[in-house]
Design a protein around this motif. Structure first.
Motif, short mmCIF file in Angstrom:
data_model
loop_
_atom_site.label_atom_id
_atom_site.label_comp_id
_atom_site.label_asym_id
_atom_site.label_seq_id
_atom_site.Cartn_x
_atom_site.Cartn_y
_atom_site.Cartn_z
N PHE A 10 0.98 -1.10 0.28
CA PHE A 10 -0.23 -0.29 -0.21
C PHE A 10 0.74 1.07 0.23
CE2 PHE A 10 -2.18 3.77 2.87
CZ PHE A 10 -3.44 3.39 1.63
N LEU A 11 1.90 0.98 1.23
CA LEU A 11 2.19 2.25 1.01
C LEU A 11 3.63 2.65 -0.42
CD1 LEU A 11 4.09 2.25 5.17
CD2 LEU A 11 2.57 3.48 3.44
N ARG A 12 4.61 1.15 -1.29
CA ARG A 12 4.59 1.65 -2.33
C ARG A 12 3.26 2.20 -3.38
NH1 ARG A 12 7.09 -2.87 -1.24
NH2 ARG A 12 5.68 -4.55 -2.75
N THR A 13 2.10 2.22 -3.37
CA THR A 13 1.53 2.31 -4.63
C THR A 13 1.44 4.15 -4.83
OG1 THR A 13 -0.04 1.31 -3.29
CG2 THR A 13 -1.20 2.85 -4.49
N ASP A 14 1.50 3.99 -6.52
CA ASP A 14 2.11 5.71 -7.04
C ASP A 14 0.49 6.11 -6.84
OD1 ASP A 14 1.77 7.44 -8.63
OD2 ASP A 14 2.33 5.55 -9.95
N PRO A 15 0.82 7.34 -5.70
CA PRO A 15 -0.64 8.71 -5.72
C PRO A 15 -1.06 8.60 -7.16
CG PRO A 15 1.41 9.43 -5.63
CD PRO A 15 1.82 8.13 -5.86
N ARG A 16 -0.56 8.51 -8.50
CA ARG A 16 -1.75 9.36 -9.34
C ARG A 16 -2.68 7.45 -10.24
NH1 ARG A 16 3.64 9.86 -13.64
NH2 ARG A 16 3.50 7.52 -12.29
N CYS A 20 -8.44 0.38 -9.43
CA CYS A 20 -9.78 -0.51 -10.29
C CYS A 20 -10.83 0.42 -11.24
CB CYS A 20 -9.67 -1.50 -9.60
SG CYS A 20 -8.74 -2.99 -9.30
N ALA A 21 -11.49 0.70 -10.76
CA ALA A 21 -13.32 1.06 -10.49
C ALA A 21 -13.18 1.84 -12.40
CB ALA A 21 -14.55 1.66 -10.00
N GLU A 22 -12.51 2.93 -11.61
CA GLU A 22 -12.06 4.26 -13.45
C GLU A 22 -11.00 3.77 -14.19
OE1 GLU A 22 -10.24 8.01 -13.87
OE2 GLU A 22 -10.34 7.60 -12.05
N ALA A 23 -9.79 2.68 -13.69
CA ALA A 23 -9.34 1.87 -15.47
C ALA A 23 -10.73 1.43 -15.84
CB ALA A 23 -8.01 1.03 -14.53
N THR A 24 -11.18 0.43 -15.08
CA THR A 24 -11.94 -0.42 -15.58
C THR A 24 -12.50 0.61 -16.96
OG1 THR A 24 -11.90 -1.90 -14.32
CG2 THR A 24 -13.78 -1.99 -15.48
N PRO A 45 -1.68 8.64 -16.92
CA PRO A 45 -1.03 8.43 -15.97
C PRO A 45 -1.40 7.43 -14.92
CG PRO A 45 -1.02 10.85 -16.15
CD PRO A 45 -1.73 10.17 -17.02
N GLY A 46 -2.88 8.04 -14.58
CA GLY A 46 -2.83 7.43 -13.22
C GLY A 46 -3.68 6.42 -13.44
N VAL A 47 -3.99 5.86 -14.67
CA VAL A 47 -4.40 4.49 -15.74
C VAL A 47 -3.30 4.03 -15.51
CG1 VAL A 47 -6.18 3.16 -17.04
CG2 VAL A 47 -6.31 4.95 -17.22
N ALA A 48 -1.83 4.34 -16.60
CA ALA A 48 -1.07 3.71 -16.88
C ALA A 48 -0.04 2.88 -15.71
CB ALA A 48 -0.52 4.33 -17.02
N ALA A 49 -0.94 4.04 -14.47
CA ALA A 49 -0.05 3.53 -12.96
C ALA A 49 -0.81 2.39 -12.51
CB ALA A 49 0.17 4.80 -12.03
N HIS A 50 -2.18 2.65 -13.06
CA HIS A 50 -2.69 1.15 -11.84
C HIS A 50 -2.14 -0.55 -12.82
CE1 HIS A 50 -5.82 -0.40 -10.33
NE2 HIS A 50 -6.29 -1.41 -11.52
N LEU A 51 -2.40 -0.03 -14.30
CA LEU A 51 -2.79 -1.09 -15.37
C LEU A 51 -0.68 -1.38 -14.49
CD1 LEU A 51 -3.78 0.61 -18.22
CD2 LEU A 51 -4.73 -1.68 -16.74
N ARG A 52 0.31 -0.97 -14.50
CA ARG A 52 1.44 -1.24 -13.80
C ARG A 52 1.60 -2.23 -12.69
NH1 ARG A 52 3.64 3.64 -15.91
NH2 ARG A 52 3.33 4.44 -13.94
#
Length: 73
Positions: A10-16, A20-24, A45-52
């Motif tokens: 959780f602490l390593r999660t990219d703040p951008r 899942c909901a928005e990425a989907t 960039p937020g979707v890219a961060a989530h997909l990674r």
């Protein structure tokens, strides 16, 4: 897995990371832009961060991208 592993992830999660909901919701647009060699990561960039960060969403993206490119996976 212990509680510390989950906390460390959780602490390593990219703040951008948009989650899942928005990425989907944006996945088809992101995949179409990527398939067309467009600036998907720069534009979303937020979707890219989530997909990674999210294995299941990343797999969905790769499958959709393969279908758009016609390479079947």
């Amino acid at each position: 897995m212990n509680g510390w592993s989950a906390l460390e992830r959780f602490l390593r999660t990219d703040p951008r990371d948009v989650g899942c909901a928005e990425a989907t919701e944006m996945l088809h647009i992101y995949a179409e832009l990527t398939a067309a060699a467009g600036p998907a990561e720069r534009r979303y960039p937020g979707v890219a961060a989530h997909l990674r960060a999210c294995g299941p969403c990343g797999e969905d993206f790769e499958g959709l991208l393969a279908a758009l490119r016609g390479d079947g996976g």
